[in-house]
Scaffold this active site. Structure first.
Site, short mmCIF file in Angstrom:
data_model
loop_
_atom_site.label_atom_id
_atom_site.label_comp_id
_atom_site.label_asym_id
_atom_site.label_seq_id
_atom_site.Cartn_x
_atom_site.Cartn_y
_atom_site.Cartn_z
N GLU A 1 43.33 48.95 39.51
CA GLU A 1 44.70 48.20 40.29
C GLU A 1 45.45 49.21 40.28
O GLU A 1 46.54 48.35 39.19
CB GLU A 1 44.65 47.35 38.89
CG GLU A 1 43.32 46.11 39.31
CD GLU A 1 43.39 45.40 38.25
OE1 GLU A 1 43.44 45.24 37.19
OE2 GLU A 1 43.30 43.94 38.81
N GLU B 1 33.98 44.62 38.48
CA GLU B 1 34.74 43.12 37.55
C GLU B 1 33.30 42.66 37.35
O GLU B 1 33.43 42.12 38.54
CB GLU B 1 35.55 43.24 36.00
CG GLU B 1 36.13 44.83 36.03
CD GLU B 1 37.65 44.61 36.24
OE1 GLU B 1 38.14 43.59 36.20
OE2 GLU B 1 38.04 45.89 36.41
C1 GAL Z 1 41.30 42.74 36.51
C2 GAL Z 1 41.36 44.05 35.59
C3 GAL Z 1 40.83 44.31 33.58
C4 GAL Z 1 41.21 43.17 33.76
C5 GAL Z 1 40.51 41.81 34.12
C6 GAL Z 1 41.15 40.65 33.27
O1 GAL Z 1 41.52 42.44 37.17
O2 GAL Z 1 40.88 45.25 36.17
O3 GAL Z 1 41.70 45.17 33.47
O4 GAL Z 1 42.66 42.51 33.25
O5 GAL Z 1 41.11 41.62 35.62
O6 GAL Z 1 40.51 40.49 31.84
#
Ligand code: GAL
Length: 995
Positions: A423, A502
């Site tokens: 990010e 993620e």
């Molecule tokens: C993503 C980010 C993580 C964390 C997650 C939400 O966008 O990469 O670091 O913030 O969201 O918990």
């Protein structure tokens, strides 16, 4: 002075002075002195305090003592400030590259004796493995240099500054610096020297660096070595005794690739390592070599020629008392736990972990995506204006960060992908990082999720796509373009391996739908799995004012800006307790698939390369959860990717109980991460005969009554239950509310495929708007019949014309009491509902209801979109173990598909409740808790829950799914609960009998 200082802390330059180039973090036999331990410490509120403390003769008598490694905000009971949690927000004004004058600055000092014999060293090097965020170091008053890059190693040449005997080293650490702008990861801000400090004696003729790149093809290993050393270091010898390798390189020019026969490959499943040494006359480096080839072929990511599927987790360095300080015992146990839960991959979100972590990953076996320490997410708020990722002034810092990342960990076979960061928008500095990696390491692919259009990365990565979004990437539908892509860019991205860096946000109770993502992995080879967000909660152990320990999250330290409990989004609670989501993950990604077919079963091995010879297959037959037979299945060894057919044992089917065959695939021998007998995969096969559902006796003799009567074991007054089996009871009362989960509370707008949510408004807000948490009721009728009672209630909330009609019919059938509840919503309800249930209050009296035995799904809680870990069986638990202690109290404890439930009080059985299926075959679930949903919803932390004098039983005809909306998609429509008519039928018999 002031401007000089502010120029220093706001300088994007990654380092200065005698800072040495990055190299591997090696296990060398050259002398080293750990400088960990107590240091003298002083904290100042600004960076502008005079740097007088560096002088040799400075008196630090008035200073405190602080351990190295540690974060100062976690030491000294608040004497050194407090932690701050933010996700995206910068906890200082967005004024790059400047930071406020209020800049906590820690001065460290310690003395050390230079070991005798070090005078012969060619160089003395001082290594810092992690300092947050900008530091300067002096030895005996001489400035050695400074650096930023909190989770990266920095070495300084201090040869000229050290002296025989007593020395003093002084370090100044600023919490905020220009570097803070590029370290905006979603985590606690934790300043200090938080990793090891080591003094290294570098011998003349020593080996500066070594890289043993490896390859593997069909039993043949390849080593492509790189040795960085002066000519005087040669000859250098590579030895791998187990493979009979002893290769002497007389000069640097002779260091060329070699083939090694008879090699077993390294994989995450079979992490075969070979002990190696690379030695000169002066120094010997110990390495563990794993042979493996990483490659991309078309849209496939392969290791040793086979497609890799990541069943991964995002792993932060997080310890409830030590923060990001590495605790090897804790980390090893954590990794072993991952293995026990079928996790096979780690993304080191969002920075390189302590270097030892990679040794553990090599040894235990994980595919690792190693991520650089880089995130600038806070620039999103200002439309990415000024984002360092596209600012030439930041290029040296970006390149320095990726070089330190790759160089430090390049020898690890577990590392299969490099990630540029997280990010940080997009820009030329990221592209430059990628180019550097490609030039330095031609084998391992480069990942960066933010490169949406695929300009400079090798794999396509998304975070939190909905299932349809993910599926669109897997199919070559030219008419649908991908995130931020033109048609041509979409085609480019679809030509690459695809992974979810993620997905499945595990905040609080959730996520749902692991299985839907997993199904895509099996359907589409382009999708290589993903990494759950995230492995563990980052709670920090704190103490409430009444002395109760608890795990603190954002806001608990009085932060000016913070992001609350968004830091509690792991599958593991802060105290290492696996949440139901981790069990669900384990079940969904289990490496074996069972397909039952009469007397046979097909067992498919879904692993990357390991066969099933490490497993035994145990079976058991249960009648209503009671084991009646068991044994071991004879399963031929099944190779990875293959299926084997087995004949199932003969199952004795009960005419009057459910008959289930359960097969557990267990470890045949002890491993480094679990003992023999550990269950790797489970499957159940229902052999039950269909049995008719008893019909309710129709009653025609209803007449108005006052509702005060006794029916078998139940006493009623005014139509309401007052006593059951000799105990005070209240209810049944309609319950439509659940203490909102973090997903229920999220106004997130990821709605695709889920038309039940309202953009920008959380489900919980809709439920509160409609008054589901504050229902009132009006009794419409009370009627009696022979051995029966009927009430009709109209249930609704203040200032609402919406209502639910609840008809309750109690009757005695033989020695059983039957309760039938008909629940019928009025028209006009527009939102989803959290649950459709009835609540019974069970006041403590002399002995509280404090436990349950049940036959149904268990032992874990389960919800409509998270049902794989729970199996059909007979279970028992005390009431305290029926709930999960989520860091922010919320809905927990629902057990689905209940057949029968016995409430217990100590050793006594109080009542037994049999749940009959409705006409569609649906069975209710239950929760037994010491608190009502309304009480749970009020509490921000577990210690805020009031003392309880009552147990609360809720029998749910239905529950809403969990989803992932705290960061991702809402509940999938199939698992969303819409207002609808439901019937509950319960048969109740009384105790007390002793268990
Ligand atoms: C993503 C980010 C993580 C964390 C997650 C939400 O966008 O990469 O670091 O913030 O969201 O918990």
């Amino acid at each position: 002075m002031l401007s000089e200082l502010s120029a220093y802390v706001s300088d994007p330059a990654p380092g200065h002075g005698a800072l040495l180039p990055a190299r591997s973090w090696l296990h060398s036999d050259a002398a080293a002195l750990s400088l960990n331990g107590p240091w003298r410490f002083r904290l100042s509120p600004t960076a502008s305090v005079a740097a007088d403390f560096v002088a040799d003769d400075f008196s630090d008598d008035g200073w405190g003592t602080l351990a190295v490694p540690a974060h100062w905000v976690l030491e000294g009971d608040g004497a050194y400030g407090r932690p701050i949690y933010t996700n995206i927000q910068y906890p200082f004004p967005i004024d790059p590259p400047h930071v406020p004058d209020e800049n906590p600055t820690g001065d460290y000092r310690r003395r050390f004796d230079l070991p005798e014999g070090w005078s012969g060293a060619e160089r003395i090097v001082l290594r810092f493995d992690g300092v947050e965020s900008l530091f300067t170091v002096w030895v005996n008053g001489v400035e050695a240099g400074g650096a930023s890059g909190s989770r990266l190693a920095h070495e300084f040449d201090v040869t000229d500054a050290v002296r025989p005997g007593d020395n003093v080293v002084a370090v100044r650490v600023h919490q905020w610096s220009a570097a803070s702008y590029v370290e905006d990861q979603d985590q606690w801000w934790l300043p200090g020297i938080f990793r090891d400090v080591t003094l290294l004696a570098r011998p003349a003729g020593g080996i500066e660096d070594v890289w043993l790149r490896t390859g593997y093809t069909a039993g043949q290993g390849r080593i492509d070595p790189e040795v960085t050393a002066d000519a005087s270091a040669f000859p250098v010898t590579l030895r791998i005794p187990e493979l009979g390798v002893e290769q002497v390189w007389a000069t640097a020019a002779e260091v060329v690739p070699l083939e090694v026969a008879g090699v077993e490959p390294w994989s995450a499943e079979e992490p075969r390592l070979y002990e190696a040494t690379v030695s000169s006359a002066a120094e010997s480096i110990a390495l563990r070599v794993g042979f493996r080839t990483v490659e991309i072929r078309g849209d496939q990511f392969l290791v040793n020629g086979r497609r890799v599927v990541f069943h991964g987790v995002n792993r932060h360095e997080a310890h409830p008392e030590r923060g990001r300080v590495f605790d090897e015992r804790h980390a090893r146990e954590d990794l072993a736990r991952m293995k026990r839960f079928n996790v096979n991959a780690i993304r080191t979100s969002h920075y390189p972990p302590h270097p030892r972590l990679l040794d553990l990953a090599d040894e235990l076996g994980f595919w690792v995506v190693l991520e650089c320490d880089l995130e600038t997410h806070g620039f999103d708020k200002v439309g990415w204006v000024g984002n360092p990722s596209d600012d030439p002034a930041w290029r040296p810092a970006y390149l320095d960060r990726i070089q330190r990342t790759v160089e430090r960990d390049k020898n690890h076979p577990s590392v299969v992908i490099w990630s540029l960061g997280n990010e940080a928008g997009t820009g030329s500095n990221l592209a430059a990082m990628s180019a550097w990696v490609h030039a330095r390491d031609a084998e391992r692919p480069v990942h960066y999720e933010g490169d949406h259009t695929g300009e400079y990365t090798d794999v396509y990565s998304l975070m939190y796509p909905t299932v349809p979004e993910a599926e669109r990437v897997c199919t070559d539908d030219a008419s649908s373009t991908l995130l931020d892509c033109t048609p041509a860019q979409s085609a480019r991205q679809r030509g690459k391996p695809f992974l979810l860096c993620e997905y499945a946000h595990a905040m609080g109770n959730g996520p749902g739908a692991f299985d839907q993502y997993e199904a895509l992995v099996h359907e589409y080879p382009r999708l290589h799995g993903g990494f759950v967000w995230e492995w563990r909660d980052h709670g920090l152990l704190a103490t409430a004012s009444d002395g109760t320990p608890y795990y603190a999250y954002g806001g608990d330290f009085g932060e000016v800006v913070h992001d609350g409990n968004f830091v509690m989004d792991g599958m593991l609670l802060s105290d290492d307790v696996p949440t139901p989501s981790l069990h669900e993950f384990k079940a969904v990604v289990q490496p074996l698939r069972f397909a039952f077919d009469g007397e046979k079963a097909a067992i498919t091995n879904l692993r990357h390369s390991a066969d099933t010879s490490d497993l035994r297959f145990l079976w058991r037959v249960e009648h209503d959860g009671v084991s009646v037979d068991s044994g071991e299945l004879d399963v031929p060894v099944v190779a990875a990717g293959e299926s084997g057919r087995v004949t199932l044992p003969r199952v004795a089917v009960s005419p009057d109980a459910e008959t289930w065959l359960t097969i557990d695939a267990v470890l045949a021998t002890d491993t480094t991460w679990a003992a023999e007998g550990h269950v790797v995969a489970t499957a159940q096969y229902d052999h039950s005969v269909r049995r008719p559902v008893p019909r309710a006796r129709p009653r025609a003799d209803w007449r108005p009554g006052d509702g005060t009567l006794t029916l078998g074991i139940a006493d009623f007054a005014g139509g309401s239950l007052t006593r059951l089996a000799g105990r005070a009871v209240t209810g049944p009362r309609l319950e439509l509310f659940r203490a909102p989960t973090d997903n229920d509370e999220s106004p997130g707008d990821r709605l695709e495929g889920s038309d039940d949510s309202v953009a920008g408004v959380s489900s919980a807000d809709l439920w509160r708007r409609d008054g589901l948490d504050r229902l009132t009721s009006r009794r419409v009728t009370v009627e009696h019949a022979t051995d029966a009672l009927r009430t009709v209630d109209k249930v609704s909330a203040a200032d609402s014309a919406l209502s639910v009609t609840v008809e309750t019919i109690w009757s005695v059938e033989g020695d059983e009491l039957e309760l039938r509840v008909e629940i019928e919503p009025s028209s006009g309800w527009r939102t989803v509902w959290p649950r459709i249930g009835v609540h019974f209050g069970l006041p403590d009296g002399t002995a509280p209801v404090d436990g349950a035995e049940w036959f149904g799904l268990g032992p874990f809680e389960s919800y409509p979109d998270s049902l794989h870990a729970a199996r059909t069986g007979l279970f028992a638990a005390p009431v305290g173990e029926l709930s999960v202690d989520y860091a922010r109290p919320q809905e927990t404890g629902h057990r689905s598909q209940l057949r029968h439930l016995t409430l217990t009080s100590g050793a006594d059985r109080v009542v037994r409740i049999t749940a009959l299926p409705d006409t569609q075959g649906r069975r209710p679930g239950f929760t037994l808790s010491r608190h009502t949903p309304q009480q749970i919803a009020e509490a921000r932390h577990p210690f805020e829950l009031p003392d309880s004098t009552t147990s609360h039983l809720i029998i749910d005809a239905a529950q809403h799914g969990l989803g992932s909306r705290a960061c991702g998609p809402d509940v999938w429509p199939e698992f969303a609960l819409r207002p609808e008519a439901r019937t509950l039928r319960l048969r109740i018999t009384g105790g007390p009998t002793t268990t």
